[in-house]
Scaffold this motif. Structure first.
Motif, mmCIF file in Angstrom:
data_model
loop_
_atom_site.group_PDB
_atom_site.id
_atom_site.type_symbol
_atom_site.label_atom_id
_atom_site.label_comp_id
_atom_site.label_asym_id
_atom_site.label_seq_id
_atom_site.Cartn_x
_atom_site.Cartn_y
_atom_site.Cartn_z
ATOM 1 N N GLU A 76 -39.807 76.922 -22.595
ATOM 2 C CA GLU A 76 -39.944 75.504 -22.950
ATOM 3 C C GLU A 76 -41.310 75.207 -23.571
ATOM 4 N N SER A 77 -42.378 75.799 -23.017
ATOM 5 C CA SER A 77 -43.719 75.520 -23.543
ATOM 6 C C SER A 77 -43.863 76.070 -24.964
ATOM 7 N N TYR A 78 -43.360 77.282 -25.169
ATOM 8 C CA TYR A 78 -43.441 77.873 -26.508
ATOM 9 C C TYR A 78 -42.587 77.084 -27.502
ATOM 10 N N THR A 79 -41.476 76.541 -27.039
ATOM 11 C CA THR A 79 -40.646 75.721 -27.918
ATOM 12 C C THR A 79 -41.416 74.479 -28.350
ATOM 13 N N THR A 80 -42.065 73.836 -27.383
ATOM 14 C CA THR A 80 -42.858 72.637 -27.685
ATOM 15 C C THR A 80 -43.959 72.967 -28.696
ATOM 16 N N ALA A 81 -44.658 74.083 -28.442
ATOM 17 C CA ALA A 81 -45.786 74.438 -29.301
ATOM 18 C C ALA A 81 -45.319 74.777 -30.719
ATOM 19 N N LEU A 82 -44.244 75.557 -30.814
ATOM 20 C CA LEU A 82 -43.756 75.950 -32.143
ATOM 21 C C LEU A 82 -43.214 74.750 -32.902
ATOM 22 N N ALA A 83 -42.545 73.857 -32.197
ATOM 23 C CA ALA A 83 -42.033 72.654 -32.870
ATOM 24 C C ALA A 83 -43.199 71.832 -33.418
ATOM 25 N N ALA A 84 -44.304 71.781 -32.673
ATOM 26 C CA ALA A 84 -45.477 71.025 -33.141
ATOM 27 C C ALA A 84 -46.086 71.674 -34.386
ATOM 28 N N LEU A 85 -46.145 73.007 -34.396
ATOM 29 C CA LEU A 85 -46.681 73.715 -35.564
ATOM 30 C C LEU A 85 -45.805 73.465 -36.787
ATOM 31 N N ILE A 86 -44.500 73.532 -36.586
ATOM 32 C CA ILE A 86 -43.573 73.326 -37.707
ATOM 33 C C ILE A 86 -43.677 71.886 -38.202
ATOM 34 N N HIS A 87 -43.848 70.984 -37.261
ATOM 35 C CA HIS A 87 -44.018 69.580 -37.627
ATOM 36 C C HIS A 87 -45.281 69.384 -38.475
ATOM 37 N N ALA A 88 -46.349 70.088 -38.103
ATOM 38 C CA ALA A 88 -47.605 69.965 -38.858
ATOM 39 C C ALA A 88 -47.466 70.578 -40.250
ATOM 40 N N ALA A 89 -46.727 71.689 -40.360
ATOM 41 C CA ALA A 89 -46.657 72.414 -41.634
ATOM 42 C C ALA A 89 -45.573 71.867 -42.568
ATOM 43 N N GLN A 90 -44.544 71.258 -42.010
ATOM 44 C CA GLN A 90 -43.446 70.701 -42.824
ATOM 45 C C GLN A 90 -42.883 71.687 -43.841
ATOM 46 N N PRO A 91 -42.564 72.898 -43.415
ATOM 47 C CA PRO A 91 -42.082 73.902 -44.370
ATOM 48 C C PRO A 91 -40.611 73.703 -44.739
ATOM 49 N N ALA A 92 -40.206 74.390 -45.825
ATOM 50 C CA ALA A 92 -38.787 74.419 -46.196
ATOM 51 C C ALA A 92 -38.068 75.520 -45.433
ATOM 52 N N VAL A 93 -38.830 76.613 -45.163
ATOM 53 C CA VAL A 93 -38.236 77.762 -44.476
ATOM 54 C C VAL A 93 -39.228 78.256 -43.425
ATOM 55 N N VAL A 94 -38.728 78.559 -42.238
ATOM 56 C CA VAL A 94 -39.548 79.197 -41.207
ATOM 57 C C VAL A 94 -38.985 80.593 -40.959
ATOM 58 N N LEU A 95 -39.862 81.596 -40.985
ATOM 59 C CA LEU A 95 -39.433 82.968 -40.709
ATOM 60 C C LEU A 95 -40.078 83.482 -39.421
ATOM 61 N N PHE A 96 -39.241 84.040 -38.566
ATOM 62 C CA PHE A 96 -39.696 84.725 -37.356
ATOM 63 C C PHE A 96 -39.415 86.215 -37.527
ATOM 64 N N GLY A 97 -40.071 87.059 -36.757
ATOM 65 C CA GLY A 97 -39.667 88.462 -36.656
ATOM 66 C C GLY A 97 -38.481 88.536 -35.707
ATOM 67 N N ALA A 98 -37.514 89.401 -36.028
ATOM 68 C CA ALA A 98 -36.336 89.505 -35.153
ATOM 69 C C ALA A 98 -36.630 90.451 -33.993
ATOM 70 N N THR A 99 -37.669 90.140 -33.239
ATOM 71 C CA THR A 99 -38.001 90.864 -32.013
ATOM 72 C C THR A 99 -37.334 90.118 -30.859
ATOM 73 N N GLY A 100 -37.417 90.656 -29.664
ATOM 74 C CA GLY A 100 -36.869 89.936 -28.512
ATOM 75 C C GLY A 100 -37.492 88.550 -28.406
ATOM 76 N N TRP A 101 -38.801 88.491 -28.513
ATOM 77 C CA TRP A 101 -39.520 87.210 -28.418
ATOM 78 C C TRP A 101 -39.099 86.276 -29.549
ATOM 79 N N GLY A 102 -39.110 86.809 -30.767
ATOM 80 C CA GLY A 102 -38.805 85.983 -31.941
ATOM 81 C C GLY A 102 -37.409 85.401 -31.868
ATOM 82 N N LYS A 103 -36.453 86.230 -31.446
ATOM 83 C CA LYS A 103 -35.079 85.751 -31.383
ATOM 84 C C LYS A 103 -34.929 84.667 -30.323
#
Ligand SMILES: Cc1cc2nc3c(=O)[nH]c(=O)nc-3n(C[C@H](O)[C@H](O)[C@H](O)COP(=O)(O)OP(=O)(O)OC[C@H]3O[C@@H](n4cnc5c(N)ncnc54)[C@H](O)[C@@H]3O)c2cc1C
Ligand SMILES: Nc1ncnc2c1ncn2[C@@H]1O[C@H](COP(=O)(O)O)[C@@H](O)[C@H]1O
Lengths: 325, 263
Positions: A76-103
């Motif tokens: 939950e904490s990482y979700t909150t933090a990542l959503a805030a980063l995405i909100h700040a960056a306003q990107p068209a595409v977000v890419l994660f690594g398909a690792t266990g963590w990333g997925k």
């Protein structure tokens, strides 16, 4: 929303993972096609060094969420933090690594933002202005091309599909993003690092893998010696894992790790479809099996029909000799 | 203390089966369908918990009308009842659209915890349970291989494996857990179980019953569309290197050095 691509970098104790640098190179052509830039993000506790490294990969901006509350993993904490980063960056595409963590985190973030997410993609391109992703499905028995109906959109990218970006560029600006975390309900309270080969399986250039044919935990010894010579990671089939001869974290296949090394050596592995799903995109595949009809030979570039307990030590000696030349 | 447990299960083709493709889709006639294997590990854990503590296991599956046969397999191994989420409007959905349907259904079903698989082996999405957790504002724990409930039933302690590390995670309940192999041994249905499954209740819910907007589910609600589905490119035929172990190994080392330039 901008035309930018935001890559989410990922690290561990010894620094950023290789996949983070690969994401930069996956993102560059997408950004060029959309007329945007590649930006990066890091998230965690005390991750300033990661941000500094990422800033030198050619990205134009790095966003950082650095918070003591992210010390221990909590979805939950990482979700909150990542959503805030995405909100700040306003990107068209977000890419994660398909690792266990990333997925794991990408799925939860995608739901929070109500975005689409394509998991474990082996290629990404912009076709007629739309993001098109390539994904192996049905244990690699089919390859799907999926097109995002709109932006913004997310994808996770399989490690080893692009060369890693170098860290020799002028440092991009780093922007801290403040986040407010709630007490997470689910969290890591203890982490036990596995005793594993020195080289990380997901990122290794060479993988030496054993299956039921190694016959027991001690049967991995000749494979370990070969792996040392080749600076390789150790992989295993599910049969070897289920028998308890080696830890789950070494499992290669549809439901284990997906690997795409330069060289994959399969010893005593029959080549079941679920195993092939995890390694058939390796550049060169070597099969060592005493059964000439084993399906693994159908995907192998080079095969040796023989007893692995004879062939693997002989190969180790021959490679040492070849390396000496 | 008894628990109401939901097991989320997807219907998938048996991973051994041959996949035939036509018009960018999988030909389903003649395909052998099973419960998704990781979902089955979750179901197994749910059954064990109810055996220990009492309560009830409800299998929930979103899939086409003919998935009933597969749902019966969950009832045959011991689930008490099932909910079949089926509507032509649900078809062609991606993970986002399917999670929406499951979340709507779970608002109607009382539960203390939810088990699911870490990934369904057809699309390997690995995102439906995490999405459902977020939509229902529940905590989740991924890739669980060991699971213990606290005596008061308010928290759970899990061991899970991810990226080469083993974590111990705790969570409050209710929560969603995704099962990794190693969580337990699967059981096989007995003849009695198979017979009994015919009498166990399956509730059918469609989009209207769940109050779902058909534009938000299935192909219409999906964020992606499949534009091509093809067999993987064939690898060029390989070389079997002849000779005894010594000779073959030396030749292989030479080829890896000179031909593939890897070593
Ligand atoms: C849902 C699902 C998911 C799965 N996921 C995975 C997965 O992620 N990864 C995976 O690997 N499997 C997976 N499997 C299992 C898979 O179907 C096979 O059972 C498994 O890969 C077999 O492992 P193996 O090749 O080691 O064993 P076997 O099939 O038993 O093959 C052993 C091979 O070793 C050879 N051999 C024996 N002795 C020697 C010797 N001395 N020298 C040389 N060769 C020898 C034999 O000829 C044989 O070919 C999955 C199955 C299912 C149903
Ligand atoms: N259509 C569905 N019906 C019920 N459960 C599902 C469905 N799709 C996915 N799930 C659950 O989510 C898990 C992971 O699936 P996925 O995210 O599709 O890889 C599965 O193991 C199931 O437990």
């Amino acid at each position: 929303m901008s035309n930018n691509i935001l890559i989410i970098a990922e690290g561990r104790a010894d620094g950023l993972k290789k996949v983070s640098f690969e994401l930069v190179n996956v993102a560059q052509p997408l950004a060029a096609a959309l007329g945007g830039a590649v930006q990066g993000a890091v998230v965690g506790s005390n991750v300033g060094a990661w941000a500094n490294t990422l800033a030198q990969t050619g990205v134009t901006q790095v966003y950082v969420a650095d918070d003591a509350g992210l010390q221990n993993f909590a979805p939950e904490s990482y979700t909150t933090a990542l959503a805030a980063l995405i909100h700040a960056a306003q990107p068209a595409v977000v890419l994660f690594g398909a690792t266990g963590w990333g997925k794991e985190v990408s799925a939860r973030v995608a739901a929070q933002l109500d975005w689409g997410l394509a998991t474990d993609c082996t290629a990404a391109q912009i076709v007629n202005g739309a993001l098109v992703l390539t994904r192996p499905v049905y244990a690699g028995k089919a390859i799907a091309q999926v097109q995002a109906k709109s932006f913004p959109i997310m994808a996770s990218i399989r490690p080893n599909i692009a060369p890693p970006a170098e860290t020799n560029k002028t440092a991009a600006p780093i922007q801290a993003v403040t986040i407010t975390l709630k007490e997470p309900r689910a969290q890591v309270v203890e982490t036990v690092a596995q005793q594993k080969s020195k080289v990380d399986l997901g990122e290794a250039n060479v993988v030496v893998a054993g299956g039921r044919g190694v016959k027991g935990p001690e049967g991995f010894a000749p494979l370990n010696e070969l792996a040392d010579t080749l600076n390789a990671a150790i992989g295993a089939s599910r049969a070897a894992v289920d028998a308890g001869w080696i830890d789950y974290t070494h499992q290669v296949g549809q439901t284990g790790k997906t690997v795409a090394p330069k060289l994959y050596i399969a010893a005593g592995i029959s080549g079941a479809i679920q195993h092939l799903a995890g390694m058939s995109s390796s550049k060169v595949i070597v099969a060592i099996n005493k059964d000439p009809d084993a399906p693994i030979f159908k995907v192998a570039d080079y095969g040796i029909v023989g007893d692995l307990f004879d062939v693997v030590p002989a190969l180790n000696a021959a490679i040492k000799k070849e390396q000496g030349n | 203390m008894p628990y109401n447990i939901v097991a989320l299960l997807k219907r998938v083709p048996d991973t051994e089966s041959k996949i035939t493709l036509r018009d960018n889709a999988v030909v389903t006639e003649g395909l052998n369908f099973v419960l998704d294997p990781y979902g089955e590990y979750g179901l197994e854990k749910a059954l064990q918990l109810v055996e220990q503590h009492g309560g009830k296991v409800t299998a929930v599956l979103c899939g086409p009308a003919d998935a009933k046969e597969t749902i019966r397999k969950a009832l045959a191994v011991g689930a008490d009842d099932a909910v079949h989420l089926s509507d032509p409007a649900f078809e062609g959905g991606d993970a986002a659209a399917t999670a929406r349907v499951l979340a709507a259904a779970l608002k109607q079903i009382p539960f203390d915890l939810i088990w699911s698989g870490k990934q369904a082996v057809d699309q390997d999405n690995a995102q439906v349970p995490e999405r459902v957790a977020e939509l229902l504002d529940l905590p989740h724990v991924n890739s669980v291989i060991e699971f213990t409930l606290a005596a008061d039933g308010k928290t759970a302690r899990c061991v899970r494996e991810v990226d080469g590390e083993r974590d111990v995670m705790t969570t409050t309940l209710p929560a969603i857990f995704t099962a990794q192999q190693g969580l337990g041994e699967l059981r096989y249905p007995s003849l009695k179980g198979i017979m009994g499954a015919k009498k166990k209740p399956i509730t059918d819910w469609n989009a209207a019953a769940l109050g779902l907007d058909v534009a938000a589910v299935g192909a219409a609600g999906a964020k992606f569309q499949v534009i091509q589905l093809e067999p993987p490119p064939a690898r060029p035929p390989g070389k079997i290197i002849p000779g005894d172990a010594q000779t073959a190994a030396q030749e292989l080392a030479r080829l890896l050095h000179e031909e593939s330039k890897i070593i």
